[in-house]
Design an enzyme around this catalytic site. Structure first.
Site, mmCIF file in Angstrom:
data_model
loop_
_atom_site.group_PDB
_atom_site.id
_atom_site.type_symbol
_atom_site.label_atom_id
_atom_site.label_comp_id
_atom_site.label_asym_id
_atom_site.label_seq_id
_atom_site.Cartn_x
_atom_site.Cartn_y
_atom_site.Cartn_z
ATOM 1 N N CYS A 10 -3.771 -5.366 -22.145
ATOM 2 C CA CYS A 10 -2.779 -6.369 -21.753
ATOM 3 C C CYS A 10 -1.377 -5.911 -22.158
ATOM 4 C CB CYS A 10 -3.101 -7.707 -22.407
ATOM 5 S SG CYS A 10 -2.938 -7.682 -24.216
ATOM 6 N N ALA A 50 -0.870 -5.232 -25.789
ATOM 7 C CA ALA A 50 -1.410 -3.931 -26.194
ATOM 8 C C ALA A 50 -0.434 -2.816 -25.858
ATOM 9 C CB ALA A 50 -2.750 -3.684 -25.513
ATOM 10 N N ARG A 65 -5.306 3.359 -33.095
ATOM 11 C CA ARG A 65 -4.882 4.511 -32.304
ATOM 12 C C ARG A 65 -4.592 5.765 -33.136
ATOM 13 N NH1 ARG A 65 -3.091 4.542 -27.191
ATOM 14 N NH2 ARG A 65 -1.196 5.695 -27.691
ATOM 15 N N HIS A 85 4.579 -1.801 -21.825
ATOM 16 C CA HIS A 85 5.423 -0.638 -22.078
ATOM 17 C C HIS A 85 6.852 -0.907 -21.623
ATOM 18 C CE1 HIS A 85 1.477 1.744 -21.160
ATOM 19 N NE2 HIS A 85 1.482 1.325 -22.422
#
Length: 482
Positions: A63, A66, A97, A197
């Site tokens: 999403c 994220a 990550r 992003h």
């Protein structure tokens, strides 16, 4: 394990039709636009992308939250990143990550810590602004060496209309104009993590740039590494190569990054972007506002490393160009030794990829360097320009799948039977249960770095360990058992 791929183009086209036949007519029509076979004469991969997933189909996407917290903002080490909302989102995104950093955790670095406002029902009803203010006060008391705070909003924040911008401005003034960045990355926004992003890039532009005038002695070789999140140490490996050819890396975005690095980003002479999808927005902004050119690079595998080093060096003077050639020559014995050891063990092995960001195309040539063949690849959240950038990486007849569903990917793997699958953690264990070797290509399966020449040696070793592990000779794949 591999099939004979003499007529694989026709085989892949037929396979797509078999998979689509299991869907209702309307769903099959929608999904057919996202599945295709590469054509060497085409300028893109011929699939549609960046549209909403089919309701009821198990997508592997993330999403907007994220994309912002987990990718762009989260790796900035000297900031505290608040997951503003219920505890689940922060817990799920907690240090998954492997964004490596140098610092003292809990003192001056906070990447692997989770900060959440832990929304309860009363916060949904009455709002969470006061709770957010209290949380910021507690952070300042407990972690006084933090250099900034980001507020990563989860779904409820947008639904109830909390004014996180007002809170950020108020608390920033209380703490001597401290950097406090509100990020409107509610998970329901957009169709995937890709919008997160973009939102995160815009937040850098609006809340970080031009707020201070960093004192920095600029030089002719100053560059930024953009879109490298230092997974397994990748950004460090890239930085070593760039500094070896004589460039001065003044900031890393955003793996092992600090606030001060990002503030001085607009003073660079060139932006070098690794993950185009997640950071091209800020590169375009810096080009328009600060006249900083940008270019993509690929440090996966020796062939692309050489090509990228020469392309980067060409942007500077002859001194840098000569150093680039010297660095390439320096590492050639290492490359030859790696290929001599691992290529005979991996040549001819087939690979299917399904990852996010840039990996479905960038790692293709690293496999090619080892003599391995990519028979299928696809993206979780690509846009059309990503597939345009992919077309020259893949061979004619390669199976292409965008936002592939769990069902589709399983069927493709079952029918193609590759020697190796590279995807994410959600796909890892089902694939291994099918008797097929797997590598986690989001976080390198706790290995890495994979960038650079030393990274290629690690990459080759890891692929060999996966493909040639003797455990697979003791396992009977389901289709063989049947």
């Amino acid at each position: 394990m591999s099939l004979d791929y003499t007529n694989k183009k026709e085989f892949h086209e037929k396979l797509i039709q078999e998979v689509l036949a299991e869907y209702p007519q309307k769903s099959a029509k929608r999904r057919s636009k996202h599945l295709g076979v590469s054509d060497a004469s085409a300028s893109d991969c011929g699939v549609k992308s960046n549209v909403k997933s089919v309701p009821g189909v198990m997508t592997i996407r993330g999403c907007a939250y994220a994309g912002s917290k987990g990718v762009v903002w989260g790796p900035i080490k000297d900031m505290v990143h608040i997951s503003h909302g219920p505890v689940g989102c922060g817990q799920y995104s907690w240090s998954q990550r492997r964004n490596y950093y140098i610092g003292k955790t809990g003192v001056d670095s906070f990447v692997t810590m989770q900060f959440t406002s832990d929304f309860q029902e009363k916060d949904i009803v009455f709002g969470g602004d006061k709770k957010l203010e209290k949380l910021i006060d507690e952070i300042q008391d407990l972690f006084p060496l933090n250099n900034g705070i980001s507020i990563q909003s989860e779904c409820p924040i947008g639904l109830i209309g909390d004014d996180i911008e007002a809170v950020a401005r108020k608390k920033s003034k209380e703490y001597d104009d401290k950097i406090i960045v509100p990020v409107r990355c509610e998970g329901f926004r957009g169709v995937s993590q890709s919008l997160g992003h973009h939102i995160a890039n815009d937040a850098v532009r609006d809340w970080l740039f031009d707020k201070t005038d960093p004192v920095w002695e600029t030089g002719p070789y100053d560059v930024n590494i953009i879109g490298d999140y230092n997974i397994g140490g990748d950004a460090w490996a890239s930085r070593i190569l760039l500094e070896e050819i004589g460039l001065n890396v003044i900031s890393q975005w955003s793996g092992d990054a600090t606030i001060s690095e990002m503030e001085r980003g607009p003073k660079a002479k060139l932006n070098l972007i690794h993950c185009y999808r997640s950071m091209n927005y800020i590169c375009r902004h810096m080009e328009e506002k600060y006249n900083i050119p940008w270019m993509e690079y690929n440090f996966f595998g020796p062939s692309q490393i050489e090509q990228s080093l020469r392309a980067i060096a060409a942007q500077f003077d002859e001194t840098i160009q000569q150093k680039a050639e010297a660095v390439i020559a320096k590492y050639r014995p290492l490359v030859d030794a790696v290929l001599a050891k691992f290529k005979p063990r991996l040549e001819g092995k087939t690979v299917m990829l399904y990852v996010g960001g840039l990996r479905p195309r960038h790692v293709v040539t690293a496999y090619d360097d080892l003599g391995m063949e990519i028979v299928g690849t696809g993206y979780e959240f690509a846009h059309n320009d990503d597939y345009q950038r992919t077309s020259h990486y893949v061979k004619d007849g390669t199976l292409i799948y965008d936002d592939v569903s769990g069902y589709e990917l399983e069927k493709f793997i079952e029918k193609i039977r590759p020697d190796l699958v590279g995807s994410g953690i959600k796909e890892k264990y089902p694939v291994q249960k099918m008797g097929i070797p797997f590598r986690q290509m989001h976080s390198w399966d706790y290995s890495g770095p994979y960038h650079g020449y030393d990274g290629f040696a690690i990459f080759a070793r890891d692929m060999d360990l996966a493909v040639n592990n003797p455990v697979w000779s003791l396992y009977q794949a389901p289709w063989k058992a049947a």
